[in-house]
Design a protein around this motif. Structure first.
Motif, PDB file in Angstrom:
ATOM      1  N   ASP A 174       5.565 -10.258 -10.221  1.00  0.00           N
ATOM      2  CA  ASP A 174       5.011 -11.365  -9.432  1.00  0.00           C
ATOM      3  C   ASP A 174       3.507 -11.184  -9.233  1.00  0.00           C
ATOM      4  O   ASP A 174       3.065 -10.178  -8.692  1.00  0.00           O
ATOM      5  CB  ASP A 174       5.713 -11.440  -8.075  1.00  0.00           C
ATOM      6  CG  ASP A 174       5.432 -12.729  -7.340  1.00  0.00           C
ATOM      7  OD1 ASP A 174       4.252 -13.012  -7.069  1.00  0.00           O
ATOM      8  OD2 ASP A 174       6.393 -13.466  -7.038  1.00  0.00           O
ATOM      9  N   SER A 175       2.746 -12.184  -9.646  1.00  0.00           N
ATOM     10  CA  SER A 175       1.281 -12.091  -9.584  1.00  0.00           C
ATOM     11  C   SER A 175       0.724 -12.181  -8.164  1.00  0.00           C
ATOM     12  O   SER A 175      -0.460 -11.911  -7.951  1.00  0.00           O
ATOM     13  CB  SER A 175       0.651 -13.189 -10.448  1.00  0.00           C
ATOM     14  OG  SER A 175       0.997 -14.469  -9.937  1.00  0.00           O
ATOM     15  N   HIS A 176       1.538 -12.539  -7.192  1.00  0.00           N
ATOM     16  CA  HIS A 176       1.084 -12.560  -5.799  1.00  0.00           C
ATOM     17  C   HIS A 176       0.930 -11.148  -5.229  1.00  0.00           C
ATOM     18  O   HIS A 176       0.304 -10.958  -4.191  1.00  0.00           O
ATOM     19  CB  HIS A 176       2.075 -13.320  -4.907  1.00  0.00           C
ATOM     20  CG  HIS A 176       2.147 -14.770  -5.183  1.00  0.00           C
ATOM     21  ND1 HIS A 176       3.113 -15.334  -5.978  1.00  0.00           N
ATOM     22  CD2 HIS A 176       1.362 -15.785  -4.774  1.00  0.00           C
ATOM     23  CE1 HIS A 176       2.927 -16.629  -6.036  1.00  0.00           C
ATOM     24  NE2 HIS A 176       1.860 -16.936  -5.317  1.00  0.00           N
ATOM     25  N   ILE A 177       1.539 -10.177  -5.914  1.00  0.00           N
ATOM     26  CA  ILE A 177       1.605  -8.806  -5.393  1.00  0.00           C
ATOM     27  C   ILE A 177       0.556  -7.924  -6.048  1.00  0.00           C
ATOM     28  O   ILE A 177       0.428  -7.889  -7.270  1.00  0.00           O
ATOM     29  CB  ILE A 177       3.008  -8.210  -5.621  1.00  0.00           C
ATOM     30  CG1 ILE A 177       4.048  -9.024  -4.857  1.00  0.00           C
ATOM     31  CG2 ILE A 177       3.049  -6.737  -5.206  1.00  0.00           C
ATOM     32  CD1 ILE A 177       5.480  -8.595  -5.098  1.00  0.00           C
ATOM     33  N   LYS A 178      -0.185  -7.208  -5.190  1.00  0.00           N
ATOM     34  CA  LYS A 178      -1.124  -6.181  -5.644  1.00  0.00           C
ATOM     35  C   LYS A 178      -0.687  -4.873  -4.998  1.00  0.00           C
ATOM     36  O   LYS A 178      -0.273  -4.850  -3.843  1.00  0.00           O
ATOM     37  CB  LYS A 178      -2.545  -6.522  -5.215  1.00  0.00           C
ATOM     38  CG  LYS A 178      -3.087  -7.786  -5.852  1.00  0.00           C
ATOM     39  CD  LYS A 178      -4.494  -8.067  -5.337  1.00  0.00           C
ATOM     40  CE  LYS A 178      -5.044  -9.331  -5.933  1.00  0.00           C
ATOM     41  NZ  LYS A 178      -4.548 -10.540  -5.326  1.00  0.00           N
ATOM     42  N   VAL A 179      -0.788  -3.788  -5.751  1.00  0.00           N
ATOM     43  CA  VAL A 179      -0.400  -2.472  -5.233  1.00  0.00           C
ATOM     44  C   VAL A 179      -1.636  -1.592  -5.139  1.00  0.00           C
ATOM     45  O   VAL A 179      -2.455  -1.554  -6.055  1.00  0.00           O
ATOM     46  CB  VAL A 179       0.657  -1.800  -6.144  1.00  0.00           C
ATOM     47  CG1 VAL A 179       1.030  -0.427  -5.599  1.00  0.00           C
ATOM     48  CG2 VAL A 179       1.888  -2.685  -6.272  1.00  0.00           C
ATOM     49  N   ILE A 180      -1.738  -0.903  -4.029  1.00  0.00           N
ATOM     50  CA  ILE A 180      -2.795   0.086  -3.828  1.00  0.00           C
ATOM     51  C   ILE A 180      -2.099   1.433  -3.695  1.00  0.00           C
ATOM     52  O   ILE A 180      -1.244   1.612  -2.824  1.00  0.00           O
ATOM     53  CB  ILE A 180      -3.605  -0.208  -2.548  1.00  0.00           C
ATOM     54  CG1 ILE A 180      -4.207  -1.610  -2.595  1.00  0.00           C
ATOM     55  CG2 ILE A 180      -4.681   0.856  -2.327  1.00  0.00           C
ATOM     56  CD1 ILE A 180      -4.682  -2.119  -1.247  1.00  0.00           C
ATOM     57  N   HIS A 181      -2.439   2.377  -4.574  1.00  0.00           N
ATOM     58  CA  HIS A 181      -1.907   3.736  -4.476  1.00  0.00           C
ATOM     59  C   HIS A 181      -3.011   4.613  -3.886  1.00  0.00           C
ATOM     60  O   HIS A 181      -4.146   4.583  -4.370  1.00  0.00           O
ATOM     61  CB  HIS A 181      -1.517   4.276  -5.857  1.00  0.00           C
ATOM     62  CG  HIS A 181      -0.390   3.530  -6.490  1.00  0.00           C
ATOM     63  ND1 HIS A 181       0.936   3.752  -6.148  1.00  0.00           N
ATOM     64  CD2 HIS A 181      -0.373   2.570  -7.441  1.00  0.00           C
ATOM     65  CE1 HIS A 181       1.700   2.960  -6.860  1.00  0.00           C
ATOM     66  NE2 HIS A 181       0.937   2.227  -7.659  1.00  0.00           N
ATOM     67  N   LYS A 182      -2.689   5.355  -2.847  1.00  0.00           N
ATOM     68  CA  LYS A 182      -3.685   6.213  -2.206  1.00  0.00           C
ATOM     69  C   LYS A 182      -3.022   7.477  -1.680  1.00  0.00           C
ATOM     70  O   LYS A 182      -1.803   7.514  -1.531  1.00  0.00           O
ATOM     71  CB  LYS A 182      -4.396   5.461  -1.084  1.00  0.00           C
ATOM     72  CG  LYS A 182      -3.457   4.910  -0.021  1.00  0.00           C
ATOM     73  CD  LYS A 182      -4.163   4.249   1.129  1.00  0.00           C
ATOM     74  CE  LYS A 182      -4.757   5.159   2.139  1.00  0.00           C
ATOM     75  NZ  LYS A 182      -4.046   6.343   2.577  1.00  0.00           N
ATOM     76  N   ALA A 183      -3.842   8.473  -1.406  1.00  0.00           N
ATOM     77  CA  ALA A 183      -3.337   9.699  -0.788  1.00  0.00           C
ATOM     78  C   ALA A 183      -2.889   9.383   0.635  1.00  0.00           C
ATOM     79  O   ALA A 183      -3.430   8.476   1.281  1.00  0.00           O
ATOM     80  CB  ALA A 183      -4.425  10.767  -0.768  1.00  0.00           C
ATOM     81  N   VAL A 202       0.839  -1.196   0.000  1.00  0.00           N
ATOM     82  CA  VAL A 202       0.000   0.000   0.000  1.00  0.00           C
ATOM     83  C   VAL A 202       0.875   1.247   0.000  1.00  0.00           C
ATOM     84  O   VAL A 202       1.527   1.575   0.989  1.00  0.00           O
ATOM     85  CB  VAL A 202      -0.971   0.010   1.195  1.00  0.00           C
ATOM     86  CG1 VAL A 202      -1.939   1.190   1.067  1.00  0.00           C
ATOM     87  CG2 VAL A 202      -1.737  -1.301   1.294  1.00  0.00           C
ATOM     88  N   ASP A 203       0.883   1.924  -1.150  1.00  0.00           N
ATOM     89  CA  ASP A 203       1.627   3.171  -1.344  1.00  0.00           C
ATOM     90  C   ASP A 203       0.792   4.296  -0.742  1.00  0.00           C
ATOM     91  O   ASP A 203      -0.246   4.674  -1.270  1.00  0.00           O
ATOM     92  CB  ASP A 203       1.856   3.374  -2.841  1.00  0.00           C
ATOM     93  CG  ASP A 203       2.366   4.758  -3.200  1.00  0.00           C
ATOM     94  OD1 ASP A 203       2.795   5.499  -2.290  1.00  0.00           O
ATOM     95  OD2 ASP A 203       2.319   5.098  -4.392  1.00  0.00           O
ATOM     96  N   ASP A 204       1.262   4.824   0.385  1.00  0.00           N
ATOM     97  CA  ASP A 204       0.514   5.842   1.128  1.00  0.00           C
ATOM     98  C   ASP A 204       0.938   7.248   0.721  1.00  0.00           C
ATOM     99  O   ASP A 204       1.337   8.063   1.545  1.00  0.00           O
ATOM    100  CB  ASP A 204       0.720   5.611   2.630  1.00  0.00           C
ATOM    101  CG  ASP A 204      -0.244   6.403   3.493  1.00  0.00           C
ATOM    102  OD1 ASP A 204      -1.351   6.709   3.021  1.00  0.00           O
ATOM    103  OD2 ASP A 204       0.112   6.702   4.650  1.00  0.00           O
ATOM    104  N   GLY A 205       0.855   7.544  -0.582  1.00  0.00           N
ATOM    105  CA  GLY A 205       1.194   8.885  -1.081  1.00  0.00           C
ATOM    106  C   GLY A 205       2.653   9.224  -0.910  1.00  0.00           C
ATOM    107  O   GLY A 205       3.000  10.304  -0.421  1.00  0.00           O
ATOM    108  N   ASN A 206       3.530   8.335  -1.324  1.00  0.00           N
ATOM    109  CA  ASN A 206       4.966   8.470  -1.101  1.00  0.00           C
ATOM    110  C   ASN A 206       5.604   9.674  -1.780  1.00  0.00           C
ATOM    111  O   ASN A 206       5.350   9.933  -2.950  1.00  0.00           O
ATOM    112  CB  ASN A 206       5.679   7.216  -1.610  1.00  0.00           C
ATOM    113  CG  ASN A 206       5.606   6.115  -0.605  1.00  0.00           C
ATOM    114  OD1 ASN A 206       6.244   6.191   0.426  1.00  0.00           O
ATOM    115  ND2 ASN A 206       4.809   5.103  -0.886  1.00  0.00           N
TER     116      ASN A 206
END
Length: 118
Positions: free
Chosen positions: A58-67, A39-43
């Motif tokens: 890698d298909s095991h990984i999901k990314v969430i981009h958020k403020a 979870v990318d917390d507005g880096n």
């Protein structure tokens, strides 16, 4: 025997120096039924791009981009979309070993008891 899915939630904020070691330690687990939510917390740094690069490999990984919303917000966002039967949280400046063995051995204990940070 079908192995239960474990969701591993990794909050990412300003950790480009540590994030690769953390993600590599999760990917090196012998237990493969993992859903890894970065979870990318507005880096302000390159952590979000590092997350995307790992997800592309890698298909095991999901990314969430958020403020940016802080640690509790990151965890809640990921919990809302996770698919696992079990969940654990790993700080992006830490790394893990023996994740699944500890979950099995400690079934029913708190999250803090479910993983070992070295």
């Amino acid at each position: 025997m079908v192995q239960p899915l474990i969701s591993v939630i990794v909050p990412c904020y300003n950790v480009e120096e540590y994030l690769p070691k953390c993600v590599e330690s999760i990917l090196s687990q012998t237990y493969r039924s993992l859903e890894i939510l970065l979870v990318d917390d507005g880096n302000p740094d390159n952590s979000g791009k590092i997350c995307d690069d790992y997800a592309a490999k890698d298909s095991h990984i999901k990314v969430i981009h958020k403020a940016n919303g802080g640690l509790s917000d990151v965890r809640n966002v990921a919990i809302d979309i996770m698919k696992g039967e079990y969940v654990t949280f790993i700080d992006s400046d830490d790394y893990v070993k023996f994740l699944y063995k500890l979950i099995v051995r400690n079934r029913g204990l708190s999250v803090e008891d479910l993983y070992l940070i070295l």
